[in-house]
Design a protein around this motif. Sequence first.
Motif, PDB file in Angstrom:
ATOM      1  N   LEU A 212       0.442  -1.292  -0.048  1.00 50.61           N
ATOM      2  CA  LEU A 212      -0.938   0.146   0.076  1.00 50.61           C
ATOM      3  C   LEU A 212       1.045   1.246  -0.172  1.00 50.61           C
ATOM      4  CD1 LEU A 212      -2.991   0.561  -0.058  1.00 50.61           C
ATOM      5  CD2 LEU A 212      -2.965   0.973   2.189  1.00 50.61           C
ATOM      6  N   LEU A 213       1.831   1.223   0.499  1.00 51.22           N
ATOM      7  CA  LEU A 213       3.165   2.607   0.614  1.00 51.22           C
ATOM      8  C   LEU A 213       3.330   2.677  -0.513  1.00 51.22           C
ATOM      9  CD1 LEU A 213       3.849   4.925   2.597  1.00 51.22           C
ATOM     10  CD2 LEU A 213       5.912   2.470   2.969  1.00 51.22           C
ATOM     11  N   SER A 214       4.118   1.671  -1.220  1.00 51.96           N
ATOM     12  CA  SER A 214       4.399   2.391  -2.936  1.00 51.96           C
ATOM     13  C   SER A 214       3.560   2.500  -3.409  1.00 51.96           C
ATOM     14  CB  SER A 214       4.483   0.381  -2.963  1.00 51.96           C
ATOM     15  OG  SER A 214       4.165  -0.400  -3.404  1.00 51.96           O
TER      16      SER A 214
ATOM     17  N   ILE B  23       0.783   4.870  -2.526  1.00 50.49           N
ATOM     18  CA  ILE B  23       0.096   6.046  -1.654  1.00 50.49           C
ATOM     19  C   ILE B  23       2.089   7.052  -1.968  1.00 50.49           C
ATOM     20  CG2 ILE B  23       0.853   7.360   0.270  1.00 50.49           C
ATOM     21  CD1 ILE B  23      -0.867   4.834   1.710  1.00 50.49           C
ATOM     22  N   ASP B  24       2.862   6.515  -2.370  1.00 53.42           N
ATOM     23  CA  ASP B  24       4.098   7.041  -2.547  1.00 53.42           C
ATOM     24  C   ASP B  24       3.782   7.895  -4.165  1.00 53.42           C
ATOM     25  OD1 ASP B  24       5.226   6.334  -0.138  1.00 53.42           O
ATOM     26  OD2 ASP B  24       7.049   5.154  -0.879  1.00 53.42           O
ATOM     27  N   ARG B  25       3.529   6.808  -5.147  1.00 54.34           N
ATOM     28  CA  ARG B  25       3.429   7.493  -6.493  1.00 54.34           C
ATOM     29  C   ARG B  25       2.681   8.612  -6.101  1.00 54.34           C
ATOM     30  NH1 ARG B  25       1.762   2.322  -9.739  1.00 54.34           N
ATOM     31  NH2 ARG B  25       1.898   1.199  -7.311  1.00 54.34           N
ATOM     32  N   HIS B  26       1.483   8.394  -5.617  1.00 50.19           N
ATOM     33  CA  HIS B  26       0.710   9.616  -5.405  1.00 50.19           C
ATOM     34  C   HIS B  26       1.154  10.720  -4.909  1.00 50.19           C
ATOM     35  CE1 HIS B  26      -2.960  12.009  -4.588  1.00 50.19           C
ATOM     36  NE2 HIS B  26      -2.972  11.481  -2.539  1.00 50.19           N
ATOM     37  N   GLN B  27       2.235  10.437  -3.782  1.00 49.04           N
ATOM     38  CA  GLN B  27       2.664  11.830  -2.903  1.00 49.04           C
ATOM     39  C   GLN B  27       3.847  12.298  -3.555  1.00 49.04           C
ATOM     40  OE1 GLN B  27       4.036  10.376   1.393  1.00 49.04           O
ATOM     41  NE2 GLN B  27       5.373  10.603   0.471  1.00 49.04           N
ATOM     42  N   TYR B  28       4.078  11.370  -4.291  1.00 47.41           N
ATOM     43  CA  TYR B  28       5.574  12.304  -5.531  1.00 47.41           C
ATOM     44  C   TYR B  28       4.548  13.099  -6.400  1.00 47.41           C
ATOM     45  CZ  TYR B  28       8.543   8.782  -2.534  1.00 47.41           C
ATOM     46  OH  TYR B  28       9.646   8.775  -1.768  1.00 47.41           O
ATOM     47  N   LEU B  29       4.411  12.548  -7.128  1.00 46.03           N
ATOM     48  CA  LEU B  29       3.340  13.680  -8.115  1.00 46.03           C
ATOM     49  C   LEU B  29       2.048  14.900  -7.296  1.00 46.03           C
ATOM     50  CD1 LEU B  29       1.590  10.862 -10.127  1.00 46.03           C
ATOM     51  CD2 LEU B  29       3.000  12.452 -10.809  1.00 46.03           C
ATOM     52  N   GLY B  30       1.986  14.866  -5.679  1.00 44.11           N
ATOM     53  CA  GLY B  30       1.863  15.912  -4.989  1.00 44.11           C
ATOM     54  C   GLY B  30       3.014  16.329  -5.059  1.00 44.11           C
ATOM     55  N   PHE B  31       3.958  16.580  -4.753  1.00 43.59           N
ATOM     56  CA  PHE B  31       5.033  17.148  -4.218  1.00 43.59           C
ATOM     57  C   PHE B  31       5.425  17.581  -5.507  1.00 43.59           C
ATOM     58  CE2 PHE B  31       6.698  14.396  -0.833  1.00 43.59           C
ATOM     59  CZ  PHE B  31       6.458  14.672   0.153  1.00 43.59           C
TER      60      PHE B  31
END
Length: 150
Positions: free
Chosen positions: A75-77, A79-87
């Motif tokens: 799940l974290l992987s 979330i990380d894609r979404h998070q990095y695109l958010g950055f």
Amino acid sequence: MSDFFENLFNHVHSATTHFPIALLFVSVGMDYFAGKRPGLRSGAWLLLVLGTLGTIAATVTGLVAHLAYEDDSVLLSVIDRHQYLGFATTALFVGLTAWRWRSMRRGGDAGGTRAYLVVALAGLAVLGLTGFLGGNLLMEWGIGVKGVTR
């Protein structure tokens, strides 16, 4: 009590994401169609500033909300894609806001230039993908859904 705060930040993140999406899409649209109408340009500027502040709030609440899922590597992987695109989204629109503010301080307005609109449209593409992945986290993975929140 920590479950309460984890759940709260999931909901706060969801609540803070929709305003910047709407504000930034309308801002870029207003700049695109403004031509020489200063009223649309000033409205686009205001929406850009508000939308950019909203991306910062969404990024901060998203960072806090994802902490509840640190133990789940699959799940974290996602979330990380979404998070990095958010950055990336936040960085793009902070950059556009700074660029436009600087040009306005010099007596112009970069908002109607071709270069600005190209970068803004790229920002909207990244924003759209970020939102799509965020929706996927909710609909496919159940992030933030009562009973599924970890």
